[in-house]
Write a protein that holds these residues in place. Sequence first.
Motif, PDB file in Angstrom:
ATOM      1  N   ARG A 198       8.295 -30.128 -18.796  1.00  0.00           N
ATOM      2  CA  ARG A 198       8.325 -31.128 -19.869  1.00  0.00           C
ATOM      3  C   ARG A 198       8.339 -30.483 -21.255  1.00  0.00           C
ATOM      4  N   PHE A 201      12.038 -29.794 -21.750  1.00  0.00           N
ATOM      5  CA  PHE A 201      12.750 -31.077 -21.810  1.00  0.00           C
ATOM      6  C   PHE A 201      12.570 -31.727 -23.183  1.00  0.00           C
ATOM      7  N   ALA A 202      11.323 -31.810 -23.660  1.00  0.00           N
ATOM      8  CA  ALA A 202      11.034 -32.475 -24.931  1.00  0.00           C
ATOM      9  C   ALA A 202      11.708 -31.740 -26.092  1.00  0.00           C
ATOM     10  N   GLY A 205      15.309 -32.688 -26.325  1.00  0.00           N
ATOM     11  CA  GLY A 205      15.606 -34.114 -26.489  1.00  0.00           C
ATOM     12  C   GLY A 205      15.856 -34.856 -25.197  1.00  0.00           C
ATOM     13  N   LEU A 206      15.374 -34.339 -24.084  1.00  0.00           N
ATOM     14  CA  LEU A 206      15.543 -34.992 -22.782  1.00  0.00           C
ATOM     15  C   LEU A 206      14.297 -35.805 -22.440  1.00  0.00           C
ATOM     16  N   ASP A 207      14.483 -37.005 -21.963  1.00  0.00           N
ATOM     17  CA  ASP A 207      13.341 -37.819 -21.547  1.00  0.00           C
ATOM     18  C   ASP A 207      13.147 -37.772 -20.033  1.00  0.00           C
ATOM     19  N   TRP A 208      13.557 -36.668 -19.421  1.00  0.00           N
ATOM     20  CA  TRP A 208      13.444 -36.521 -17.975  1.00  0.00           C
ATOM     21  C   TRP A 208      11.971 -36.381 -17.563  1.00  0.00           C
ATOM     22  N   PRO A 209      11.597 -36.909 -16.428  1.00  0.00           N
ATOM     23  CA  PRO A 209      10.226 -36.736 -15.926  1.00  0.00           C
ATOM     24  C   PRO A 209      10.045 -35.317 -15.369  1.00  0.00           C
TER      25      PRO A 209
END
Length: 295
Positions: A198, A201-202, A205-209
Amino acid sequence: MSAARIPPIQCLLTFEALARLRSVTQAAEEQCVTPSAVSHRVRQLEEIIGTKLFGRADFSLTTEGSEYLAHVREGLAILQKFPSSAAAPGKRKLRLAVTPTFSRSILIPRLRQFTDAYPEIDLTLQVSIPLLDVVAEDADLVVRFGTGRYADMEHTLLMKDEVAPLASPAFIREHGPFDAAQDLQSLPLLRSPLEPWRTWFAARGLDWPEPVEGSQFNDIGLMCDGAAAGMGIGLVRLKLGAPWLETGSLVRLGSSDVFANAVPSPHAHYLCWRTGMMDRWECTTFVEWLKQTIA
């Protein structure tokens, strides 16, 4: 000589001080007693051994006194030696608990410098993963990776790091090219509770879990080995991953900013210890050395 004939230790200490200082007043100050107590102890010693030790005028030693002084000093020197120092002169024991990959990538390559500089310190290294409750309870110093909020121990910051996705050259040839963060979708992402995805990801700019499937490792070094074997993409701390990057067994996914620029890890390596441990010379010496060598 029977046990009853062994003089009291305070008599021997006072005799040695008076023979060395040749002054009742100075001997009294050194022994923290009165001048009369010095005179009493010397008389008591002379009565026990049955001979005069001093010429009364200037506290010069008699022939017997000189001979006895040599024996007294030899005996006092022996009593000052502890069993541990007699078995291993000057050796100090230091027990260090280290996380596996920090030890492999950061500490061990530099440790010869420390052992050469401080041969009087014997090091014992033990594996510790405090984030996963794998701890060495009897360690003097502990390397931890985390937030730095350790209420149970004193600590100092050792090293911050950055993370980037890495994979083997063969994996990249098979699944690449990689230009955007979205290119990682549906690919095997290697997991570790020590380095959640995470963070990356953050930053991209990815909102993936957080991934919940795929191979998982409780050690970053094992994850690097897995990625180098082509099992998937690992999110690796670059300082810890240096050995794999240097050999080329792991590489960046691509040359775009997304993959060329690393992301700061929210955690860092800290050296921790129990209150009072810094009273030991070997502990402060190792802490100062380690902070300087990896700065």
